[in-house]
Each structure stands twice: as structure tokens, then as C-alpha cells.
Design an enzyme around this catalytic site. Sequence first.
Site, PDB file in Angstrom:
ATOM      1  CB  ILE A   1      44.218  -4.170  33.842  1.00 22.02           C
ATOM      2  CG1 ILE A   1      42.726  -4.244  33.488  1.00 22.02           C
ATOM      3  CG2 ILE A   1      44.735  -5.563  34.218  1.00 22.02           C
ATOM      4  CD1 ILE A   1      42.435  -4.983  32.208  1.00 22.02           C
TER       5      ILE A   1
ATOM      6  N   GLY B   1      39.694 -13.905  32.289  1.00 21.14           N
ATOM      7  CA  GLY B   1      40.029 -12.677  32.997  1.00 21.14           C
ATOM      8  C   GLY B   1      38.851 -11.912  33.567  1.00 21.14           C
TER       9      GLY B   1
ATOM     10  CG  ASP C   1      50.994   3.910  28.476  1.00 19.21           C
ATOM     11  OD1 ASP C   1      50.825   4.630  27.468  1.00 19.21           O
ATOM     12  OD2 ASP C   1      50.081   3.248  28.995  1.00 19.21           O
TER      13      ASP C   1
ATOM     14  NE  ARG D   1      41.432  -7.095  22.980  1.00 22.22           N
ATOM     15  CZ  ARG D   1      40.865  -6.961  24.167  1.00 22.22           C
ATOM     16  NH1 ARG D   1      41.318  -7.665  25.200  1.00 22.22           N
ATOM     17  NH2 ARG D   1      39.849  -6.122  24.331  1.00 22.22           N
TER      18      ARG D   1
ATOM     19  CB  THR E   1      45.616 -10.625  31.127  1.00 23.98           C
ATOM     20  OG1 THR E   1      46.245  -9.423  31.586  1.00 23.98           O
ATOM     21  CG2 THR E   1      46.078 -11.810  31.964  1.00 23.98           C
TER      22      THR E   1
ATOM     23  CG  HIS F   1      39.258 -14.374  26.935  1.00 21.77           C
ATOM     24  ND1 HIS F   1      39.269 -13.865  25.656  1.00 21.77           N
ATOM     25  CD2 HIS F   1      39.256 -13.293  27.762  1.00 21.77           C
ATOM     26  CE1 HIS F   1      39.263 -12.536  25.703  1.00 21.77           C
ATOM     27  NE2 HIS F   1      39.259 -12.170  26.979  1.00 21.77           N
TER      28      HIS F   1
ATOM     29  CG  ASP G   1      42.510 -15.183  30.394  1.00 17.73           C
ATOM     30  OD1 ASP G   1      42.150 -16.375  30.505  1.00 17.73           O
ATOM     31  OD2 ASP G   1      41.734 -14.222  30.541  1.00 17.73           O
TER      32      ASP G   1
ATOM     33  CD  GLU H   1      40.230 -15.638  23.104  1.00 20.29           C
ATOM     34  OE1 GLU H   1      39.057 -15.542  23.545  1.00 20.29           O
ATOM     35  OE2 GLU H   1      41.162 -14.913  23.496  1.00 20.29           O
TER      36      GLU H   1
END
Length: 290
Positions: free
Chosen positions: A141, A266, A160, A217, A215, A264, A241, A246
Site C-alpha cells: 500500500i 479503505g 521500515d 490500524r 489507514t 473503514h 479510516d 469500530e
Amino acid sequence: MVILLADAFAPDLPARLKPFGEVTADVARVAEAEVIVVRSKTKVDKAMIDKAPKLKYVIRGGVGVDTIDVEYAKSKGIAVDNTPEASSLAVAELAFALMIAMPCHVAEADASMKQGKWLKKELERTELHGKTLGLVGIGRIARELAARAKAFGMKVIAYDKYVEKSDAAEMTTLDEVLAKSDYISLHTPLTDETKGMINAAAIAKMKKGAYVINTCRGQVIVEEDVAAALASGQLGGYGADVYYKEPPEGSPLLKAPRAVLTPHLGASTEENLLRLGDCIVERIQKYAKK
């Protein structure tokens, strides 16, 4: 075998899976299921696994497996899989939409117009061109988002822990991403290490007025700290998102200024549901041949 589709998928998926066994959406039949297919809504936890003595295979339609108790499943001899390749385009486009919406004040402008206001002078925009996008995580992503950011003339840097070099971005440290980015987009799995990583201390390292997009967690941020930073102006905006829970009832983000929130969405594109179906059929086909 019985294949349980515990969440919503493309309408044609049951027919596509029929050659491999009986397909049901009735969660009450979990005890009969050899295969369970879920998205983000259904949690395949210890309680659900214990109700499914015939279960051999769990597929999460989407990125990550944090909605599944992977270790407990493995202890029961249950294989766990996901479909990370399917959702990359859909989620990247939403992340990019949030990046555009915040500096253009799209949500505030729309709401004010419908209230009869004309905030032409008050809503001053900024451009993405020439700004720096920092990515926390450089998976599928994030790489798709990087391509879109570069097309808009943005510089892209990334951190990363598991990647030293990438064609998508200039790799650097987390502190450098926090300090140098005008926009920070989160693309990390939820682990003990990443939970709450965007907190007051991390936000203090960011440029004043930086934008954060989440987008991945909800739990990778501390909601109270982000809301406070939005109120103080340390953060210029927060586009999300995903949330602690939720729907995000009682979340401080609901009343925070300059927060653009989506429910949510996405992976919820027509095209992605079709790609999810392709991936799920492919995986169950391989499983059935074993």
C-alpha cells in the site's frame, strides 16, 4: 467441506466457491466449517476457534491477520492466510484522497457551504507539490501511495525496520521521517512494538502543522494525544479510516478539529471485492488440492 463466508464479499463469490464444497454465510454453522473466510469485522478468536472443531483453514480477505488469533489457530493445526495483494490500490487511493482533502479543507468547506457560509478567505489551501511525504512502513500500500505522491511532485521518504532499500522511497530512520515530513502516512502492522507508536513524544518530533494519515490500524496511534495535538495546532490535520474500536463511539477524534474521518472504507471498492474474490478462490483451490 463447508466453507463459511463470515463477512460480506462480492455477490458472485459463493457460486465461484461452490465447486470446492458447500458455501454458507450462516455463522451459526461455524461448528461445521472446515474453511472460514473473513474480512475485518469478524474476529476469529479463541472462542470462535473452539466452536469450530472441523476448522482447518482461515483466510482473511485483506491486509494483516490481527483479527485472527494466529498462535492459537496454529496450536490447533489450523492454517492462516490473508490476501495482501488485493487491497493495495483501494487503500492507497483512500490514503491519497485524505492527503488531498485535508490541505484543501474539503470537509469543512462542504459543511460550511451547506450552512450558508462563504469561507473563501478563511479557508486557505496549501499544495502537495514540493512537500515531503514520510511513510512508516514500505509495503504494498505504501509503495502505491508513493507512486501517486511522486506524480504530484512530492518527495517521498520512508522508514521500515525490515527494509534497507526501496525503489519507491528514500529509506531513513523513524526520527528523520517524523522530523522532515509534511505528511506522514502510517502503513505498519499492529504489533506490541507499533501499538501507540504515534503518541505525544512522537508528535513532538514532527514539524508544526504536519498532517498524519492512518489507514493501517487504529491502535498504532494514541487517540487522546492526536486529538490534543490537533487542538494545539501541532498537527495540521489527521485523516483516518481506522480506530481503536469500530464504530469509534466516544473517541476524542470525533470532536477534534481538522480531523477527517471515514468509516473503514479503505478496502470497500467494487474492484477490490472482485480482486478479493480472485485471491480467495485461488487459495481455496490450492487448499482443496492438498
